[in-house]
Design a protein around this motif. Sequence first.
Motif, mmCIF file in Angstrom:
data_model
loop_
_atom_site.group_PDB
_atom_site.id
_atom_site.type_symbol
_atom_site.label_atom_id
_atom_site.label_comp_id
_atom_site.label_asym_id
_atom_site.label_seq_id
_atom_site.Cartn_x
_atom_site.Cartn_y
_atom_site.Cartn_z
ATOM 1 N N TYR A 177 0.835 -1.200 0.000
ATOM 2 C CA TYR A 177 0.000 0.000 0.000
ATOM 3 C C TYR A 177 0.873 1.255 0.000
ATOM 4 C CZ TYR A 177 -4.194 -2.811 0.905
ATOM 5 O OH TYR A 177 -5.234 -3.703 0.801
ATOM 6 N N VAL A 189 -12.688 -1.436 -6.318
ATOM 7 C CA VAL A 189 -11.387 -1.981 -6.734
ATOM 8 C C VAL A 189 -11.147 -3.368 -6.152
ATOM 9 C CG1 VAL A 189 -8.912 -1.503 -6.849
ATOM 10 C CG2 VAL A 189 -10.530 0.373 -6.888
ATOM 11 N N ARG A 190 -11.669 -3.588 -4.941
ATOM 12 C CA ARG A 190 -11.437 -4.895 -4.330
ATOM 13 C C ARG A 190 -12.067 -5.997 -5.195
ATOM 14 N NH1 ARG A 190 -13.211 -3.985 0.913
ATOM 15 N NH2 ARG A 190 -11.251 -3.041 1.533
ATOM 16 N N LYS A 212 -1.871 -3.955 -11.662
ATOM 17 C CA LYS A 212 -1.864 -5.181 -10.845
ATOM 18 C C LYS A 212 -1.396 -6.368 -11.689
ATOM 19 C CE LYS A 212 -4.327 -3.252 -7.355
ATOM 20 N NZ LYS A 212 -3.818 -3.020 -6.032
ATOM 21 N N THR A 218 -7.842 2.873 2.647
ATOM 22 C CA THR A 218 -6.777 2.343 3.506
ATOM 23 C C THR A 218 -5.444 2.355 2.763
ATOM 24 O OG1 THR A 218 -8.399 0.964 4.624
ATOM 25 C CG2 THR A 218 -6.109 0.340 4.901
ATOM 26 N N HIS A 219 -5.497 1.989 1.486
ATOM 27 C CA HIS A 219 -4.272 1.984 0.676
ATOM 28 C C HIS A 219 -3.615 3.377 0.701
ATOM 29 C CE1 HIS A 219 -2.230 0.529 -3.272
ATOM 30 N NE2 HIS A 219 -1.559 1.550 -2.774
ATOM 31 N N SER A 263 -16.739 1.318 0.268
ATOM 32 C CA SER A 263 -15.818 0.246 0.615
ATOM 33 C C SER A 263 -15.032 -0.217 -0.622
ATOM 34 C CB SER A 263 -16.661 -0.901 1.184
ATOM 35 O OG SER A 263 -15.899 -2.035 1.280
ATOM 36 N N ILE A 322 -5.788 0.405 -13.265
ATOM 37 C CA ILE A 322 -5.511 -0.350 -12.029
ATOM 38 C C ILE A 322 -5.234 -1.818 -12.380
ATOM 39 C CG2 ILE A 322 -6.542 -1.229 -9.887
ATOM 40 C CD1 ILE A 322 -8.027 1.465 -9.635
HETATM 41 P P1 ADP Z 1 -11.035 0.782 1.349
HETATM 42 O O1 ADP Z 1 -10.141 1.053 2.511
HETATM 43 O O2 ADP Z 1 -11.545 2.024 0.699
HETATM 44 O O3 ADP Z 1 -12.150 -0.160 1.659
HETATM 45 P P2 ADP Z 1 -8.676 -0.484 0.291
HETATM 46 O O4 ADP Z 1 -7.704 0.609 0.472
HETATM 47 O O5 ADP Z 1 -8.617 -1.625 1.241
HETATM 48 O O6 ADP Z 1 -10.158 0.090 0.219
HETATM 49 O O7 ADP Z 1 -8.521 -1.002 -1.214
HETATM 50 C C1 ADP Z 1 -9.037 -2.266 -1.632
HETATM 51 C C2 ADP Z 1 -8.052 -2.876 -2.593
HETATM 52 O O8 ADP Z 1 -8.072 -2.128 -3.792
HETATM 53 C C3 ADP Z 1 -6.634 -2.843 -2.092
HETATM 54 O O9 ADP Z 1 -5.998 -4.050 -2.429
HETATM 55 C C4 ADP Z 1 -5.989 -1.693 -2.825
HETATM 56 O O10 ADP Z 1 -4.613 -1.912 -3.068
HETATM 57 C C5 ADP Z 1 -6.759 -1.662 -4.120
HETATM 58 N N1 ADP Z 1 -6.893 -0.315 -4.679
HETATM 59 C C6 ADP Z 1 -7.882 0.585 -4.433
HETATM 60 N N2 ADP Z 1 -7.709 1.702 -5.130
HETATM 61 C C7 ADP Z 1 -6.576 1.535 -5.837
HETATM 62 C C8 ADP Z 1 -5.872 2.362 -6.759
HETATM 63 N N3 ADP Z 1 -6.302 3.565 -7.097
HETATM 64 N N4 ADP Z 1 -4.738 1.860 -7.295
HETATM 65 C C9 ADP Z 1 -4.311 0.626 -6.979
HETATM 66 N N5 ADP Z 1 -4.934 -0.187 -6.121
HETATM 67 C C10 ADP Z 1 -6.065 0.241 -5.546
#
Ligand code: ADP
Length: 474
Positions: free
Chosen positions: A133, A331-332, A307, A177-178, A172, A303
């Motif tokens: 992250y 994204v998840r 990945k 969090t990332h 969500s 994205i």
């Molecule tokens: P949230 O906290 O908003 O629920 P997360 O930060 O846990 O979401 O993100 C969920 C997943 O999606 C993680 O594995 C994160 O790395 C990925 N992700 C989300 N947005 C992006 C982005 N813009 N670029 C790369 N990966 C992302």
Amino acid sequence: MDPIEEKKEDALWFAVCQQVKNLLPTEMERNRMDRYFPLMRTHAIEGNAYVIGVNETIQEEMFSSLYATLISEALQMCGREGLTVQFKVRTAAESSPPVPLPRPLFQDAPRPAVATPVAPRGIPSTMQLHEHYTFENFVQGPSNCFAYAAAMAVAKSPGTSSYNPLFIYGGSGLGKTHLMESIGHAVMKRAPNLSVCFITSETFLNEFINAMANRAMPAFRERYRKVDVLLLDDVQFLANKAQFQEEFFNTFNSLMLTHKQVVMTSDVAPKDLKGCEERLTGRFQQGMVVEIESPSYETRLAILKSKAANARHLVPEEILRFIAENIRSHVRAIEGALNRVVTFMDLNNNLPLTIEIAQHLLKDSIEEEKTIKDLTVDEIIRTVATHYSVKIEDILSKQRTQTLVTPRQVAMFLSCKLTTKSLPEIGISFKKTHATVYHGAQTIQKCLDVDNELKSAVEEITAKLGRRLTDVMN
Ligand code: ADP
Ligand code: MG
């Protein structure tokens, strides 16, 4: 009061104000001081106390937590040691007209350099940061660029930018969090002497409960009030926990007062945090509030490409496009789809991956996406208003100029298509009857076939809402 005494008090207050201003390190805090200090209506030494009169209890509480220590320090600098600072609500009769702030004095006053706060070593991050992250692994797009920029600014100069606190909110799986952990990584790399604490609100609450049970509150407080950067994930978890909110409010104020950085994430905006005290949500909004929205098709594809570049197999571009087109919610879910495809490639080395196979592999997720109708009417109205550069209240008004009628009807049309709300419910959101909503939505539906400009506007807005034109065309 004797007029000479009164003059002396005023002179002291002027001097105190100047010292406080010198002690504040950021422009934002000095601006805030300009707003708040004129509300401090009287200032007088009463025994061992320096008593400052305000109009309301809320000011008493807020100013005390924000400024009591600073004012006491400033009094010492003015040669008045040993005075405790007290804020008291004063009735109108007791209040003299406010003393204006001596602005010119402040503007040119030399400001002492603020020493970088050096945190005591040995304060561990309460939770481990996720290795991937980082900012480098975060793909930017229109849905997250403001949040990204704010996070970068905070990472560059924690505690001193005007983005304090930084509040990141959004649905969500959208990357909150990332992004927050990226700040942690970047700060630790740039300034290893700063202590960074990343913690979810749930863990924070558990620690608080344990500390109370073990009578270890002083150590708990000490621990959190000494961090330089507090990253608190999912603050919606504070809802309806009054005692915990009180404790967090104090920790938060103490961190702000000592110019430490606070970053928070939540699934809703501060003003929509239900079950949270207003004084808390109010303070959350004093720095920078940024939203992460659902990614557009282009961002989803970017994205996926990022990945896929780290995946064990080379995933064909057409498969990535297929996933980006069909998995749109967050994204998840997109990551989940890619993982499934890669696992298939792991197990079937010789079988070429086709769209048909991908379709089969992702059948359940694609079905699930179709049933997702979780947009709110307010979200739609807000997005439409931004697109057409009109005010939300004008969309909700009775004005019938064409510059407002089209956005209003587009918002009604999209609300019918993209939410599960009934016509009367949508009507309530628009302050109109269900018949007006029906007529508005029908008008747009008919025009879409013949008006290309309207069609591309609707397409753009639907994309901003994380949906496709085909979702609203039938
Ligand atoms: P949230 O906290 O908003 O629920 P997360 O930060 O846990 O979401 O993100 C969920 C997943 O999606 C993680 O594995 C994160 O790395 C990925 N992700 C989300 N947005 C992006 C982005 N813009 N670029 C790369 N990966 C992302
Ligand atoms: Mg999260």
